[in-house]
Design an enzyme around this catalytic site. Sequence first.
Site, PDB file in Angstrom:
ATOM      1  N   TYR A  27      -1.735   0.118  11.331  1.00 58.80           N
ATOM      2  CA  TYR A  27      -1.620  -0.299   9.559  1.00 58.80           C
ATOM      3  C   TYR A  27      -0.611  -0.783   8.722  1.00 58.80           C
ATOM      4  CZ  TYR A  27      -3.414  -0.677   5.717  1.00 58.80           C
ATOM      5  OH  TYR A  27      -4.059  -1.458   3.556  1.00 58.80           O
TER       6      TYR A  27
ATOM      7  N   SER B 177       0.762  -1.005   0.060  1.00 55.71           N
ATOM      8  CA  SER B 177       0.158   0.080  -0.416  1.00 55.71           C
ATOM      9  C   SER B 177       0.163   1.611   0.346  1.00 55.71           C
ATOM     10  CB  SER B 177      -0.750   0.014   1.501  1.00 55.71           C
ATOM     11  OG  SER B 177      -1.851   1.152   1.526  1.00 55.71           O
TER      12      SER B 177
HETATM   13  P1  NDP Z   1     -11.434  -5.811   1.127  1.00 49.62           P
HETATM   14  O1  NDP Z   1     -11.914  -5.897   2.464  1.00 49.62           O
HETATM   15  O2  NDP Z   1     -12.675  -5.644  -0.105  1.00 49.62           O
HETATM   16  O3  NDP Z   1     -11.280  -7.272   0.674  1.00 49.62           O
HETATM   17  C1  NDP Z   1     -10.130  -8.034   1.671  1.00 49.62           C
HETATM   18  C2  NDP Z   1      -9.899  -9.748   1.607  1.00 49.62           C
HETATM   19  O4  NDP Z   1      -9.395  -9.912   2.477  1.00 49.62           O
HETATM   20  C3  NDP Z   1     -11.025 -10.061   1.060  1.00 49.62           C
HETATM   21  O5  NDP Z   1     -11.856 -11.046   0.714  1.00 49.62           O
HETATM   22  C4  NDP Z   1     -11.060 -11.032   2.389  1.00 49.62           C
HETATM   23  O6  NDP Z   1     -11.754 -12.106   2.535  1.00 49.62           O
HETATM   24  C5  NDP Z   1      -9.579 -11.157   2.675  1.00 49.62           C
HETATM   25  N1  NDP Z   1      -8.959 -11.472   4.312  1.00 49.62           N
HETATM   26  C6  NDP Z   1      -9.297 -10.730   5.286  1.00 49.62           C
HETATM   27  N2  NDP Z   1      -8.984 -10.848   6.496  1.00 49.62           N
HETATM   28  C7  NDP Z   1      -8.733 -12.348   6.528  1.00 49.62           C
HETATM   29  C8  NDP Z   1      -7.998 -13.584   7.629  1.00 49.62           C
HETATM   30  N3  NDP Z   1      -8.568 -13.124   8.014  1.00 49.62           N
HETATM   31  N4  NDP Z   1      -7.652 -14.716   6.752  1.00 49.62           N
HETATM   32  C9  NDP Z   1      -8.525 -14.730   5.081  1.00 49.62           C
HETATM   33  N5  NDP Z   1      -8.812 -13.716   4.392  1.00 49.62           N
HETATM   34  C10 NDP Z   1      -8.803 -12.222   4.935  1.00 49.62           C
HETATM   35  O7  NDP Z   1     -10.384  -5.124   0.819  1.00 49.62           O
HETATM   36  P2  NDP Z   1      -9.142  -4.872  -0.494  1.00 49.62           P
HETATM   37  O8  NDP Z   1      -9.725  -5.508  -1.836  1.00 49.62           O
HETATM   38  O9  NDP Z   1      -9.159  -2.924  -0.726  1.00 49.62           O
HETATM   39  O10 NDP Z   1      -8.462  -5.540  -0.031  1.00 49.62           O
HETATM   40  C11 NDP Z   1      -7.165  -6.283  -0.614  1.00 49.62           C
HETATM   41  C12 NDP Z   1      -5.698  -6.195  -0.389  1.00 49.62           C
HETATM   42  O11 NDP Z   1      -5.420  -4.648  -0.611  1.00 49.62           O
HETATM   43  C13 NDP Z   1      -5.246  -5.460   1.052  1.00 49.62           C
HETATM   44  O12 NDP Z   1      -4.056  -6.023   1.577  1.00 49.62           O
HETATM   45  C14 NDP Z   1      -5.398  -4.314   1.580  1.00 49.62           C
HETATM   46  O13 NDP Z   1      -4.832  -3.385   2.757  1.00 49.62           O
HETATM   47  C15 NDP Z   1      -4.355  -3.710   0.560  1.00 49.62           C
HETATM   48  N6  NDP Z   1      -4.861  -2.321   0.135  1.00 49.62           N
HETATM   49  C16 NDP Z   1      -6.270  -1.961   0.485  1.00 49.62           C
HETATM   50  C17 NDP Z   1      -6.234  -0.808  -0.151  1.00 49.62           C
HETATM   51  C18 NDP Z   1      -8.259   0.623  -0.265  1.00 49.62           C
HETATM   52  O14 NDP Z   1      -7.691   0.959  -0.967  1.00 49.62           O
HETATM   53  N7  NDP Z   1      -8.980  -0.800  -0.946  1.00 49.62           N
HETATM   54  C19 NDP Z   1      -5.138   0.530  -1.036  1.00 49.62           C
HETATM   55  C20 NDP Z   1      -4.170  -0.246  -0.559  1.00 49.62           C
HETATM   56  C21 NDP Z   1      -3.699  -1.530  -0.448  1.00 49.62           C
HETATM   57  P3  NDP Z   1     -12.747 -12.762   3.812  1.00 49.62           P
HETATM   58  O15 NDP Z   1     -13.194 -11.166   4.815  1.00 49.62           O
HETATM   59  O16 NDP Z   1     -13.801 -13.643   2.970  1.00 49.62           O
HETATM   60  O17 NDP Z   1     -12.056 -13.584   4.715  1.00 49.62           O
HETATM   61  C1  8X3 Z   2      -5.168   1.030   1.902  1.00 53.36           C
HETATM   62  C2  8X3 Z   2      -5.171   2.556   1.350  1.00 53.36           C
HETATM   63  O1  8X3 Z   2      -4.679   5.223   1.890  1.00 53.36           O
HETATM   64  O2  8X3 Z   2      -6.280   4.443   3.462  1.00 53.36           O
HETATM   65  O3  8X3 Z   2      -3.657   1.009   1.860  1.00 53.36           O
HETATM   66  O4  8X3 Z   2      -4.161   3.642   3.279  1.00 53.36           O
HETATM   67  S1  8X3 Z   2      -4.700   3.554   2.669  1.00 53.36           S
END
Ligand code: NDP
Ligand code: 8X3
Length: 253
Positions: A154, A141
Amino acid sequence: MAKWALITGASSGIGWATAEALAEYGFSLFITGRRFERLQNLENHLRTKFPRIETKIATFDISDKDEVKQFLKAHYADLAHVEVLVNNAGLARGIEKMQDANVDDWDVMIDTNIKGLLHVSRGVLEHMSKKKSGHVVNIGSVAGRWTYPGGGVYCATKFAVRALSEGMRMDLLGTNVRVTNIEPGMVNTEFSLVRLGDQSKADKVYEGMTPLEAKDIAETVAWCVSRPAHVNIQELVIYPTDQAHVGIVNRRT
Ligand code: NDP
Ligand code: 8X3
């Protein structure tokens, strides 16, 4: 022989979109997460749209070391065929200042974003390093480069993802295994709902601006893994055009 990609956190957001993008590139998909029904929906969707690929589902909590261990053991033979690992599962919990935070939220973030990624990677890298091929794509991120108020823990987990990506690259040098760290800014997924626990608060995060979509990151993952074998995209920072930096956002409201 099918080429396999394993995606953690495929039940939503970036993981779901990455499954679709890699299916376009002909990958068979091992999709994981905790929500079985969501993964079943994704599997049905993939089977309809991409009838030539194979799919497998595994449900486990990546933050639970024993569950990951069980998953790695039960699928030991399958994991030998994984060519691409997308370490995507992750989350943020809360935006409180450190002095006010719920310490359980810290454990969840650290156990999921750092330890979960490490435990899954350990199991898959054992195979990749032996067969001397593979590609690990970590979803870091911009929070792994720049810290912001209320995001310290985070951000620390995503700084860790950056350090682990570098460390993996060094340890794997000479095995042909590539390691990419993709670092997105604001992407409209379930991320903010999970973080803030309320849909109206989550909607406010993206109010008046155009965030990235999960598909934007998924297409980037697919591009990275489809470069020739001698090319490793090590790191990529991807912001929406409406975001200049963490916390510096152009809003039209
Ligand atoms: P979502 O919440 O839409 O997806 C998160 C996914 O992670 C879900 O499929 C969830 O599956 C899985 N997950 C979370 N906790 C667990 C767990 N304990 N065990 C197994 N699976 C888990 O968010 P995003 O798609 O945005 O996030 C994906 C990645 O991208 C993350 O690492 C996030 O930090 C990163 N990210 C996101 C950004 C944003 O602005 N959205 C920006 C930068 C990075 P389930 O709940 O079914 O277990
Ligand atoms: C998710 C992006 O800026 O909310 O990783 O931390 S931010």
